[in-house]
Design an enzyme around this catalytic site. Structure first.
Site, mmCIF file in Angstrom:
data_model
loop_
_atom_site.group_PDB
_atom_site.id
_atom_site.type_symbol
_atom_site.label_atom_id
_atom_site.label_comp_id
_atom_site.label_asym_id
_atom_site.label_seq_id
_atom_site.Cartn_x
_atom_site.Cartn_y
_atom_site.Cartn_z
ATOM 1 N N GLU A 1 22.272 38.277 17.543
ATOM 2 C CA GLU A 1 21.251 38.226 18.586
ATOM 3 C C GLU A 1 20.125 39.223 18.303
ATOM 4 O O GLU A 1 18.941 38.909 18.493
ATOM 5 C CB GLU A 1 21.891 38.512 19.956
ATOM 6 C CG GLU A 1 22.829 37.431 20.464
ATOM 7 C CD GLU A 1 24.165 37.393 19.746
ATOM 8 O OE1 GLU A 1 24.864 36.365 19.827
ATOM 9 O OE2 GLU A 1 24.526 38.403 19.092
ATOM 10 N N GLU B 1 21.010 48.628 4.684
ATOM 11 C CA GLU B 1 22.302 47.967 4.879
ATOM 12 C C GLU B 1 22.133 46.454 4.948
ATOM 13 O O GLU B 1 22.888 45.693 4.326
ATOM 14 C CB GLU B 1 22.951 48.488 6.159
ATOM 15 C CG GLU B 1 24.312 47.877 6.458
ATOM 16 C CD GLU B 1 24.970 48.476 7.688
ATOM 17 O OE1 GLU B 1 26.083 48.026 8.038
ATOM 18 O OE2 GLU B 1 24.379 49.379 8.306
ATOM 19 N N SER C 1 27.628 53.981 15.739
ATOM 20 C CA SER C 1 28.032 53.349 17.000
ATOM 21 C C SER C 1 28.928 54.260 17.827
ATOM 22 O O SER C 1 29.695 55.067 17.298
ATOM 23 C CB SER C 1 28.764 52.037 16.732
ATOM 24 O OG SER C 1 27.903 51.095 16.130
ATOM 25 N N GLN D 1 29.198 56.295 7.955
ATOM 26 C CA GLN D 1 28.067 56.370 8.878
ATOM 27 C C GLN D 1 28.594 56.553 10.298
ATOM 28 O O GLN D 1 29.340 55.714 10.798
ATOM 29 C CB GLN D 1 27.229 55.085 8.820
ATOM 30 C CG GLN D 1 26.578 54.832 7.476
ATOM 31 C CD GLN D 1 26.042 53.413 7.389
ATOM 32 O OE1 GLN D 1 26.361 52.673 6.455
ATOM 33 N NE2 GLN D 1 25.236 53.010 8.355
ATOM 34 N N GLY D 2 28.189 57.620 10.965
ATOM 35 C CA GLY D 2 28.563 57.857 12.350
ATOM 36 C C GLY D 2 27.452 57.403 13.264
ATOM 37 O O GLY D 2 26.638 58.218 13.731
#
Length: 379
Positions: free
Chosen positions: A359, A243, A128, A125-126
């Site tokens: 968070e 995910e 971040s 997965q590209g």
């Protein structure tokens, strides 16, 4: 909630258990993170596929069994019981595939899903970027359409298994003037294309599972656009939800970790220490909670809030850190000499960051489940 297996579930459990007893690879396995480990995992994945245990919850038309979530959980429980590895193409099957099933064209589904299921083609997965992690919608990797192709330029980071991947689910900005959430598109990119550079990143645990990736004038066919142009955020949310939901089966190995932790305390003569006993007890309670929450989520499928993945991810990732912190407390000055437990401690630090930080999960639960006011946005 009835925790007993139904007759169908019991039959399936015994079937899987017998198959694993006959076929599961016996330890020792190749060192984690090594090339040998990757190839070992790929061969085991193929064996699971041949036996019908890869992508069990996938619809039959895509090569799966159409199995219920309960059967998927049972399969993972039996894998854990046998201490057998899972699927090597986990990211593809559990993260990327749901988005292709939901947004892909029939041609895309036919082209990509079967090689993904067999582990013939490994996926990453590209998502971040150096300046877009928690605030993923701020991504800057751009794709400019040139005829029937997109030309991609930019950088991604923290890409799991990027150095082994054949294909990438890549988020790019195609509409630079649109609001940030509405200018994103998703491309399916051949990782062997000219212009892609992949650099493994050495982690403090010693592993190199993560990578940084550079795209320099990489040309991608417009037919590899997943979903509508500019609608990549909806595709992204499908992948991220899948995910987070995948951790609903992680209770199996987590409970074994707690048992190993208790055995460590006994072996080091720390089992009567009240502080250690309290920490062990809390870890055991939390692991049991994770298992029961998984069962509840599965048995109430279709009646839930859709935030169960966030809840499970939050509980599991923070519990992982507590387990290894407790191990360090048990080991005391000898902790740096115990490579397995130390490796786990170092590895666990990233678990509260991956798939959305703790968070972010807490904000999602506060705003969408509890109805609390949204967090103020920076101007």
């Amino acid at each position: 909630m009835d925790l007993r297996d139904t007759p169908e579930e019991e039959t399936f459990r015994l079937e899987v258990r017998a198959w694993l007893e006959a076929n599961a690879p016996k330890p020792p396995h190749p060192a984690r993170g090594s090339d040998e480990s990757f190839e070992f995992g790929r061969e085991w994945h193929r064996k699971l596929y041949d036996a019908g245990y890869a992508g069990m919850s996938w619809p039959p038309e895509h090569g799966g069994r159409g199995a219920s979530p309960a059967l998927q959980v049972i399969f993972e429980e039996e894998l854990g019981r046998a201490e057998a590895p899972g699927l090597s193409n986990h990211l593809g099957i559990f993260h990327v595939a749901p988005a292709i099933m939901a947004f892909g064209t029939p041609e895309q589904q036919e082209r990509y899903l079967t090689p993904m299921l067999t582990a013939e083609e490994i996926w990453c997965q590209g998502f971040s970027e150096p300046g877009a992690g928690s605030d993923l919608a701020s991504l800057r990797t751009k794709a400019v359409q040139d005829g029937d192709e997109f030309v991609v330029n930019g950088q991604k980071v923290w890409t799991t298994w990027g150095h082994h991947a054949d294909w990438c689910q890549l988020l790019v900005r195609t509409e630079p003037e649109a609001p940030k959430h509405k200018g994103i598109s998703c491309l399916l990119v051949d990782m062997h294309s000219p212009g892609i550079t992949v650099r493994p990143l050495k982690q403090m645990s010693g592993d190199s599972e993560f990578n940084e990736m550079f795209f320099d004038d990489v040309r991608v066919s417009a037919t590899n656009l997943l979903g509508a142009r500019g609608q990549g955020w909806a595709v992204t949310m499908t992948t991220l939800a899948s995910e987070r939901a995948s951790v609903l089966t992680f209770h199996v190995r987590t409970k074994k970790q707690v048992r190993d932790l208790a055995a460590l305390a006994r072996a080091r003569g720390r089992e009567e220490d009240p502080l250690i006993r309290a920490r062990l007890g809390q870890c055991a309670i939390d692991a049991e909670t994770l298992q029961l929450f998984s069962y509840w989520s599965v048995s109430n499928r279709g009646k839930t809030t859709g935030l169960e993945g966030s809840m499970a991810k939050l509980l599991w990732s923070e519990l992982q850190q507590r387990i290894y912190e407790t191990a360090m407390e048990i080991l005391g000055p000898e902790a740096p000499l115990e490579s397995e437990w130390l490796h786990g401690l170092l590895d666990s630090r990233g678990l509260t960051v991956a798939a959305g930080t703790s968070e972010i999960q807490k904000n999602l639960l506060a705003e969408r489940a509890l109805g609390l006011p949204r967090e103020p946005k920076a101007q």
